[in-house]
Motif scaffolding. Structure first.
Motif, PDB file in Angstrom:
ATOM      1  N   GLU A  44      -3.002  -9.241  -9.324  1.00 53.31           N
ATOM      2  CA  GLU A  44      -1.815  -9.210 -10.177  1.00 53.31           C
ATOM      3  C   GLU A  44      -2.108  -8.316 -11.374  1.00 53.31           C
ATOM      4  O   GLU A  44      -3.157  -8.444 -12.014  1.00 53.31           O
ATOM      5  N   VAL A  45      -1.185  -7.398 -11.665  1.00 58.39           N
ATOM      6  CA  VAL A  45      -1.396  -6.438 -12.752  1.00 58.39           C
ATOM      7  C   VAL A  45      -0.173  -6.402 -13.656  1.00 58.39           C
ATOM      8  O   VAL A  45       0.911  -6.871 -13.297  1.00 58.39           O
ATOM      9  N   THR A  46      -0.363  -5.842 -14.829  1.00 61.64           N
ATOM     10  CA  THR A  46       0.717  -5.672 -15.799  1.00 61.64           C
ATOM     11  C   THR A  46       1.048  -4.189 -15.895  1.00 61.64           C
ATOM     12  O   THR A  46       0.151  -3.352 -16.022  1.00 61.64           O
ATOM     13  N   PRO A  84       9.063  -6.168 -16.694  1.00 67.54           N
ATOM     14  CA  PRO A  84       9.195  -7.566 -16.237  1.00 67.54           C
ATOM     15  C   PRO A  84       8.647  -7.778 -14.836  1.00 67.54           C
ATOM     16  O   PRO A  84       8.553  -6.858 -14.030  1.00 67.54           O
ATOM     17  N   GLY A  85       8.286  -9.029 -14.558  1.00 64.74           N
ATOM     18  CA  GLY A  85       7.883  -9.426 -13.222  1.00 64.74           C
ATOM     19  C   GLY A  85       6.384  -9.371 -12.996  1.00 64.74           C
ATOM     20  O   GLY A  85       5.627  -8.818 -13.797  1.00 64.74           O
ATOM     21  N   ILE A  86       5.977  -9.977 -11.881  1.00 66.28           N
ATOM     22  CA  ILE A  86       4.579  -9.923 -11.456  1.00 66.28           C
ATOM     23  C   ILE A  86       4.427  -8.729 -10.512  1.00 66.28           C
ATOM     24  O   ILE A  86       5.168  -8.592  -9.538  1.00 66.28           O
ATOM     25  N   TRP A  87       3.474  -7.873 -10.812  1.00 62.88           N
ATOM     26  CA  TRP A  87       3.224  -6.678 -10.007  1.00 62.88           C
ATOM     27  C   TRP A  87       1.920  -6.876  -9.240  1.00 62.88           C
ATOM     28  O   TRP A  87       0.966  -7.454  -9.752  1.00 62.88           O
ATOM     29  N   TYR A  88       1.898  -6.341  -8.005  1.00 62.63           N
ATOM     30  CA  TYR A  88       0.740  -6.531  -7.138  1.00 62.63           C
ATOM     31  C   TYR A  88       0.130  -5.181  -6.760  1.00 62.63           C
ATOM     32  O   TYR A  88       0.844  -4.223  -6.426  1.00 62.63           O
ATOM     33  N   LEU A  89      -1.202  -5.143  -6.804  1.00 61.02           N
ATOM     34  CA  LEU A  89      -1.975  -3.958  -6.436  1.00 61.02           C
ATOM     35  C   LEU A  89      -2.968  -4.364  -5.345  1.00 61.02           C
ATOM     36  O   LEU A  89      -3.653  -5.384  -5.478  1.00 61.02           O
ATOM     37  N   HIS A  90      -3.060  -3.590  -4.277  1.00 64.56           N
ATOM     38  CA  HIS A  90      -4.061  -3.849  -3.251  1.00 64.56           C
ATOM     39  C   HIS A  90      -5.419  -3.421  -3.794  1.00 64.56           C
ATOM     40  O   HIS A  90      -5.564  -2.313  -4.314  1.00 64.56           O
ATOM     41  N   THR A  91      -6.406  -4.282  -3.678  1.00 66.48           N
ATOM     42  CA  THR A  91      -7.710  -3.973  -4.282  1.00 66.48           C
ATOM     43  C   THR A  91      -8.353  -2.739  -3.652  1.00 66.48           C
ATOM     44  O   THR A  91      -9.170  -2.076  -4.301  1.00 66.48           O
ATOM     45  N   PRO A 129       9.924 -14.109   5.069  1.00 69.07           N
ATOM     46  CA  PRO A 129      10.074 -15.525   4.700  1.00 69.07           C
ATOM     47  C   PRO A 129       8.836 -16.038   3.970  1.00 69.07           C
ATOM     48  O   PRO A 129       7.698 -15.713   4.325  1.00 69.07           O
ATOM     49  N   ASP A 130       9.064 -16.822   2.914  1.00 67.12           N
ATOM     50  CA  ASP A 130       7.980 -17.415   2.108  1.00 67.12           C
ATOM     51  C   ASP A 130       7.029 -16.358   1.547  1.00 67.12           C
ATOM     52  O   ASP A 130       5.815 -16.563   1.488  1.00 67.12           O
ATOM     53  N   LEU A 131       7.606 -15.224   1.134  1.00 63.72           N
ATOM     54  CA  LEU A 131       6.778 -14.125   0.636  1.00 63.72           C
ATOM     55  C   LEU A 131       5.986 -14.522  -0.601  1.00 63.72           C
ATOM     56  O   LEU A 131       4.813 -14.151  -0.747  1.00 63.72           O
ATOM     57  N   ALA A 132       6.599 -15.265  -1.520  1.00 61.11           N
ATOM     58  CA  ALA A 132       5.904 -15.646  -2.756  1.00 61.11           C
ATOM     59  C   ALA A 132       4.618 -16.402  -2.444  1.00 61.11           C
ATOM     60  O   ALA A 132       3.562 -16.152  -3.063  1.00 61.11           O
ATOM     61  N   ALA A 133       4.682 -17.326  -1.482  1.00 58.35           N
ATOM     62  CA  ALA A 133       3.484 -18.088  -1.111  1.00 58.35           C
ATOM     63  C   ALA A 133       2.440 -17.182  -0.476  1.00 58.35           C
ATOM     64  O   ALA A 133       1.231 -17.331  -0.724  1.00 58.35           O
ATOM     65  N   ARG A 179       0.828  -1.207   0.000  1.00 63.02           N
ATOM     66  CA  ARG A 179       0.000   0.000   0.000  1.00 63.02           C
ATOM     67  C   ARG A 179       0.864   1.259   0.000  1.00 63.02           C
ATOM     68  O   ARG A 179       0.522   2.255  -0.642  1.00 63.02           O
ATOM     69  N   ALA A 180       1.996   1.226   0.683  1.00 58.55           N
ATOM     70  CA  ALA A 180       2.897   2.377   0.671  1.00 58.55           C
ATOM     71  C   ALA A 180       3.522   2.585  -0.697  1.00 58.55           C
ATOM     72  O   ALA A 180       3.825   3.713  -1.098  1.00 58.55           O
ATOM     73  N   LEU A 181       3.711   1.493  -1.443  1.00 59.91           N
ATOM     74  CA  LEU A 181       4.335   1.556  -2.766  1.00 59.91           C
ATOM     75  C   LEU A 181       3.318   1.762  -3.887  1.00 59.91           C
ATOM     76  O   LEU A 181       3.693   2.109  -5.002  1.00 59.91           O
ATOM     77  N   GLY A 182       2.054   1.506  -3.615  1.00 62.75           N
ATOM     78  CA  GLY A 182       1.029   1.627  -4.648  1.00 62.75           C
ATOM     79  C   GLY A 182       0.906   0.353  -5.453  1.00 62.75           C
ATOM     80  O   GLY A 182      -0.088  -0.361  -5.380  1.00 62.75           O
ATOM     81  N   VAL A 183       1.910   0.062  -6.230  1.00 63.28           N
ATOM     82  CA  VAL A 183       2.015  -1.188  -6.994  1.00 63.28           C
ATOM     83  C   VAL A 183       3.457  -1.666  -6.827  1.00 63.28           C
ATOM     84  O   VAL A 183       4.379  -0.864  -6.886  1.00 63.28           O
ATOM     85  N   ALA A 184       3.633  -2.974  -6.616  1.00 62.77           N
ATOM     86  CA  ALA A 184       4.986  -3.446  -6.308  1.00 62.77           C
ATOM     87  C   ALA A 184       5.205  -4.874  -6.758  1.00 62.77           C
ATOM     88  O   ALA A 184       4.278  -5.680  -6.809  1.00 62.77           O
ATOM     89  N   ARG A 185       6.454  -5.182  -7.078  1.00 58.86           N
ATOM     90  CA  ARG A 185       6.883  -6.558  -7.318  1.00 58.86           C
ATOM     91  C   ARG A 185       7.395  -7.157  -6.014  1.00 58.86           C
ATOM     92  O   ARG A 185       7.625  -6.454  -5.028  1.00 58.86           O
ATOM     93  N   LEU A 186       7.630  -8.455  -6.033  1.00 56.65           N
ATOM     94  CA  LEU A 186       8.128  -9.150  -4.856  1.00 56.65           C
ATOM     95  C   LEU A 186       9.431  -8.531  -4.362  1.00 56.65           C
ATOM     96  O   LEU A 186       9.619  -8.337  -3.154  1.00 56.65           O
TER      97      LEU A 186
END
Length: 410
Positions: free
Chosen positions: A256-258, A267-274, A239-243, A219-226
């Protein structure tokens, strides 16, 4: 088949800036800013003002720095601990920070060395320090006499100071905390005395801690990769962040967004909080309101240098410890945020004796548009900084690029 939401990287910048309260929206209270940022990095250098205070000034404008001492040492809504560096964090987030406390020292060769020293050569010093804090209350580091026969040696600049090393280890273990400060000098006490009675003491398991910390970072980053999440908030403690991220996507908390830049997917999988989708959608229809400000070298927006380069095309490094002759930009350089671009940087110093804000250098970024609007906005920000500091004058001590010429008349 679900189609990934596509976000232009400019809108990612704008969402990041919005979530960090650096846009033109109404200025929040300092505590609300810290709640959304997660932490404020502490740094002892005060070329202008202490970094954590400057980070807040960039977001809320002029305020009384004494408010932060009140929140830290009287209300105790905040406390000092280790986030992505030594930081100010929220007391309400205590269960998140318990992960480091209960796993310190880490199960590494370095951690084994700390544990061995604390339980053998350093044990007498540890017991003495804890006994004195229990009996006398808050004490500075200089109050403790080191009677150990051997020195704990680290790989860093702190070696071989036994007292300071022991304080740091006890602090990270959650045994002691900072009760108050005199200037930059910390007064230490038992954690049970420095934390308020209402501190949440729930012992969360590791998956829940990682989940909550990751959500705060995203949420602080807005959209972020791992990799961005790992370097934010509780840096390197995921630890185990991907899971965890996979579970949060499955539950509908994250999406997950592009991200695209000039038509190409980054590149990479980007995440957005709904919860931020409505904010993003408003940005995408063009309602975003920009602002101009200056950023601390340790500002939360720029602490991940690789992300900064990727999204803002801005290279930044702190040159405080670089010999003067080898510095490219200056000693305590503040990036200039103008809208959703970093258009330049200035190297100021506050001369407290003369109450003068001295600008030692001004630099423009390559390809930045430095027009009258930008220069006027930066001029107003510098005047605002000077007023907040209590400066009587603003001095530009060197020649400046032609496009910044009007700054000489501040």
């Amino acid at each position: 088949m679900t189609t990934s939401r596509i976000i232009e990287h400019q809108h990612v910048r704008q969402l990041n800036i919005t979530r960090q309260h650096l846009d033109a929206a109404a200025r929040p209270a300092p505590l609300d800013v810290i709640r959304d940022l997660g932490c404020l990095q502490l740094d002892p250098i005060s070329a202008i003002q202490r970094s954590h205070l400057l980070v807040l000034w960039s977001r809320v404008g002029a305020y009384d720095p004494a408010q932060i001492d009140t929140l830290l040492y009287q209300d105790k809504s905040l406390f000092e601990y280790w986030a992505h560096e030594a930081s100010i964090v929220l007391t309400e987030d205590y269960p998140i920070h318990r992960l480091l406390m209960r796993n310190y020292p880490p199960e590494t060769a370095w951690g084994d060395r700390i544990r061995s020293w604390m339980n053998t050569e350093g044990s007498a010093l540890r017991d003495l320090m804890l006994a004195r804090l229990r009996e006398e209350g808050p004490l500075p580091a200089r109050a403790f006499e080191d009677k150990t026969d051997s020195e704990f040696r680290s790989s860093g600049w702190t070696s071989p100071r036994n007292v300071s090393q022991m304080l740091m280890h006890l602090w990270r273990s959650g045994v002691i905390g900072v009760a108050r400060r005199q200037g930059i000098q910390r007064f230490w006490d038992l954690a049970e005395h420095t934390l308020p009675v209402w501190t949440p003491r729930d012992e969360w398991d590791t998956p829940r801690i990682v989940e909550q910390a990751a959500l705060r970072a995203i949420r602080a980053l807005g959209v972020a990769r791992l990799d961005h999440i790992k370097l934010h908030f509780t840096r390197s403690r995921y630890p185990d962040l991907a899971a965890t991220l996979k579970t949060l996507v499955s539950s509908g908390t994250l999406e997950e967004v592009t991200i695209t830049k000039e038509g190409q997917a980054l590149p990479g999988i980007w995440y957005l909080h709904t919860a931020d989708i409505p904010v993003l959608e408003q940005i995408q229809i063009g309602t975003w309101q920009p602002r101009t400000t200056l950023l601390s070298p340790f500002d939360n927006l720029i602490c991940d240098r690789k992300r900064l380069k990727l999204l803002f095309d801005f290279d930044y490094r702190v040159e405080i410890y670089t010999p003067q002759t080898k510095r490219q930009y200056g000693y305590y350089v503040l990036p200039i945020l103008h809208g959703d671009h970093l258009i330049g940087r200035i190297d100021p110093r506050y001369d407290r004796a003369r109450r003068a804000l001295v600008i030692h250098a001004v630099h423009s970024e390559a390809n930045a548009i430095i027009d009258t609007t930008a220069v006027t906005a930066v001029s107003e920000v510098i005047r605002g900084l000077a007023a907040w500091l209590g400066a009587k004058t603003i001095e530009v001590s060197v020649s400046v690029p032609a496009e910044w010429e009007s700054l000489k008349h501040l």
